[in-house]
Design a protein around this motif. Structure first.
Motif, PDB file in Angstrom:
ATOM      1  N   VAL A  15      -3.484  -6.764   6.180  1.00 30.34           N
ATOM      2  CA  VAL A  15      -2.885  -5.804   5.245  1.00 30.34           C
ATOM      3  C   VAL A  15      -3.977  -4.947   4.607  1.00 30.34           C
ATOM      4  O   VAL A  15      -3.852  -3.724   4.529  1.00 30.34           O
ATOM      5  CB  VAL A  15      -2.045  -6.535   4.165  1.00 30.34           C
ATOM      6  CG1 VAL A  15      -1.619  -5.583   3.060  1.00 30.34           C
ATOM      7  CG2 VAL A  15      -0.831  -7.195   4.799  1.00 30.34           C
ATOM      8  N   TYR A  19      -4.323  -0.809   5.103  1.00 26.03           N
ATOM      9  CA  TYR A  19      -4.241   0.055   3.922  1.00 26.03           C
ATOM     10  C   TYR A  19      -5.577   0.713   3.599  1.00 26.03           C
ATOM     11  O   TYR A  19      -5.610   1.793   3.021  1.00 26.03           O
ATOM     12  CB  TYR A  19      -3.675  -0.710   2.723  1.00 26.03           C
ATOM     13  CG  TYR A  19      -2.179  -0.639   2.729  1.00 26.03           C
ATOM     14  CD1 TYR A  19      -1.512   0.329   2.004  1.00 26.03           C
ATOM     15  CD2 TYR A  19      -1.428  -1.498   3.522  1.00 26.03           C
ATOM     16  CE1 TYR A  19      -0.149   0.430   2.038  1.00 26.03           C
ATOM     17  CE2 TYR A  19      -0.055  -1.408   3.568  1.00 26.03           C
ATOM     18  CZ  TYR A  19       0.587  -0.442   2.823  1.00 26.03           C
ATOM     19  OH  TYR A  19       1.947  -0.326   2.879  1.00 26.03           O
ATOM     20  N   LYS A  20      -6.669   0.104   3.982  1.00 22.89           N
ATOM     21  CA  LYS A  20      -7.982   0.719   3.799  1.00 22.89           C
ATOM     22  C   LYS A  20      -8.082   1.982   4.648  1.00 22.89           C
ATOM     23  O   LYS A  20      -8.579   3.013   4.204  1.00 22.89           O
ATOM     24  CB  LYS A  20      -9.075  -0.277   4.192  1.00 22.89           C
ATOM     25  CG  LYS A  20     -10.475   0.232   4.017  1.00 22.89           C
ATOM     26  CD  LYS A  20     -11.457  -0.874   4.403  1.00 22.89           C
ATOM     27  CE  LYS A  20     -12.851  -0.338   4.566  1.00 22.89           C
ATOM     28  NZ  LYS A  20     -13.775  -1.378   5.035  1.00 22.89           N
ATOM     29  N   ALA A  22      -5.533   3.778   5.510  1.00 21.59           N
ATOM     30  CA  ALA A  22      -4.625   4.749   4.893  1.00 21.59           C
ATOM     31  C   ALA A  22      -5.292   5.439   3.715  1.00 21.59           C
ATOM     32  O   ALA A  22      -5.140   6.643   3.515  1.00 21.59           O
ATOM     33  CB  ALA A  22      -3.339   4.066   4.441  1.00 21.59           C
ATOM     34  N   GLU A  23      -6.047   4.694   2.917  1.00 24.18           N
ATOM     35  CA  GLU A  23      -6.715   5.273   1.762  1.00 24.18           C
ATOM     36  C   GLU A  23      -7.846   6.210   2.158  1.00 24.18           C
ATOM     37  O   GLU A  23      -8.164   7.153   1.442  1.00 24.18           O
ATOM     38  CB  GLU A  23      -7.245   4.166   0.854  1.00 24.18           C
ATOM     39  CG  GLU A  23      -6.151   3.437   0.131  1.00 24.18           C
ATOM     40  CD  GLU A  23      -6.664   2.247  -0.663  1.00 24.18           C
ATOM     41  OE1 GLU A  23      -7.885   1.990  -0.667  1.00 24.18           O
ATOM     42  OE2 GLU A  23      -5.826   1.561  -1.265  1.00 24.18           O
ATOM     43  N   HIS A  29       0.724   5.913   3.851  1.00 21.99           N
ATOM     44  CA  HIS A  29       1.158   4.570   3.477  1.00 21.99           C
ATOM     45  C   HIS A  29       2.410   4.152   4.245  1.00 21.99           C
ATOM     46  O   HIS A  29       2.541   2.990   4.611  1.00 21.99           O
ATOM     47  CB  HIS A  29       1.405   4.480   1.969  1.00 21.99           C
ATOM     48  CG  HIS A  29       0.125   4.438   1.181  1.00 21.99           C
ATOM     49  ND1 HIS A  29      -0.714   3.355   1.206  1.00 21.99           N
ATOM     50  CD2 HIS A  29      -0.457   5.345   0.370  1.00 21.99           C
ATOM     51  CE1 HIS A  29      -1.762   3.589   0.448  1.00 21.99           C
ATOM     52  NE2 HIS A  29      -1.632   4.795  -0.078  1.00 21.99           N
ATOM     53  N   SER A  32       1.422   2.916   7.448  1.00 21.76           N
ATOM     54  CA  SER A  32       0.797   1.599   7.332  1.00 21.76           C
ATOM     55  C   SER A  32       1.842   0.497   7.409  1.00 21.76           C
ATOM     56  O   SER A  32       1.638  -0.519   8.077  1.00 21.76           O
ATOM     57  CB  SER A  32       0.027   1.489   6.019  1.00 21.76           C
ATOM     58  OG  SER A  32      -1.018   2.429   5.974  1.00 21.76           O
ATOM     59  N   GLU A 114       3.850  -3.760  -5.029  1.00 20.29           N
ATOM     60  CA  GLU A 114       2.924  -4.003  -3.918  1.00 20.29           C
ATOM     61  C   GLU A 114       3.527  -4.919  -2.854  1.00 20.29           C
ATOM     62  O   GLU A 114       2.979  -5.046  -1.763  1.00 20.29           O
ATOM     63  CB  GLU A 114       1.622  -4.630  -4.439  1.00 20.29           C
ATOM     64  CG  GLU A 114       0.844  -3.734  -5.368  1.00 20.29           C
ATOM     65  CD  GLU A 114       0.259  -2.528  -4.651  1.00 20.29           C
ATOM     66  OE1 GLU A 114      -0.267  -2.700  -3.538  1.00 20.29           O
ATOM     67  OE2 GLU A 114       0.345  -1.421  -5.203  1.00 20.29           O
ATOM     68  N   LYS A 117       4.197  -4.127   1.284  1.00 18.66           N
ATOM     69  CA  LYS A 117       3.133  -4.146   2.290  1.00 18.66           C
ATOM     70  C   LYS A 117       2.812  -5.566   2.745  1.00 18.66           C
ATOM     71  O   LYS A 117       2.306  -5.761   3.834  1.00 18.66           O
ATOM     72  CB  LYS A 117       1.892  -3.411   1.800  1.00 18.66           C
ATOM     73  CG  LYS A 117       1.145  -4.024   0.665  1.00 18.66           C
ATOM     74  CD  LYS A 117      -0.015  -3.120   0.281  1.00 18.66           C
ATOM     75  CE  LYS A 117      -0.833  -3.652  -0.849  1.00 18.66           C
ATOM     76  NZ  LYS A 117      -1.886  -2.724  -1.235  1.00 18.66           N
TER      77      LYS A 117
END
Length: 164
Positions: A15, A19-20, A22-23, A29, A32, A114, A117
């Motif tokens: 996860v 998400y890293k 995506a950032e 997101h 993701s 949160e 995710k």
């Protein structure tokens, strides 16, 4: 016990990595969530093949869902689903009152947003397993209270396409 911890750590890292990316601007997101769900789908397909290798064929959807709740869930999370309900029209609600993959990140209500995710991979696992058993489905998850509190509840909503 050690393999359960390894699975939880692998899940957290998976996860975090998705998400890293995506950032850093590579993906959105929403994408993701789709990526995690797709990874779970493929894993679910493979796992259900292994788990049903020596199992007699299922009579109907309800037998399949009972297998998912008892055997599949137990093999993955070392416990059965706490509650299975159906409307007998293709909608099933599976409740896990202590979902282990949310426990490490649940310190209160502030983490409720949160939760999706951390649920996407498991939604994919269930959808992939059902797909390999011949059932097209849509699987969604809902968290009403995070598992760290006493009244936790995670519900899974496999919506089965009964026109197979």
């Amino acid at each position: 016990m050690a393999e359960a911890v390894l699975f939880e750590l692998l899940h957290l890292e998976m996860v975090a990595q998705v998400y890293k990316e995506a950032e850093s601007g590579d993906t959105e997101h929403g994408k993701s969530i789709s990526t995690l769900e797709g990874m779970g789908f493929r894993a679910g397909q493979g796992l259900i093949e292994r788990f049903t290798k020596e199992t007699p064929s299922f009579k109907d959807e309800l037998d399949i869902m009972k297998f998912i709740c008892k055997e599949f869930w137990t093999n993955l999370f070392r416990k059965q689903i706490d509650n299975l309900r159906t409307n007998h029209q293709g909608t099933y609600v599976l409740q896990d009152n202590r979902f282990r993959l949310l426990t490490p990140v649940s310190n209160g209500k502030q983490y409720l947003e949160e939760a999706p995710k951390f649920l996407a991979f498991t939604c994919g696992l269930v959808r992939g397993a059902l797909s390999n058993l011949g059932i097209d489905s849509t699987v969604t998850a809902e968290v009403s209270v995070m598992p760290a509190s006493d009244a936790s509840q995670t519900s899974w909503f496999p919506q089965l396409d009964t026109s197979f």
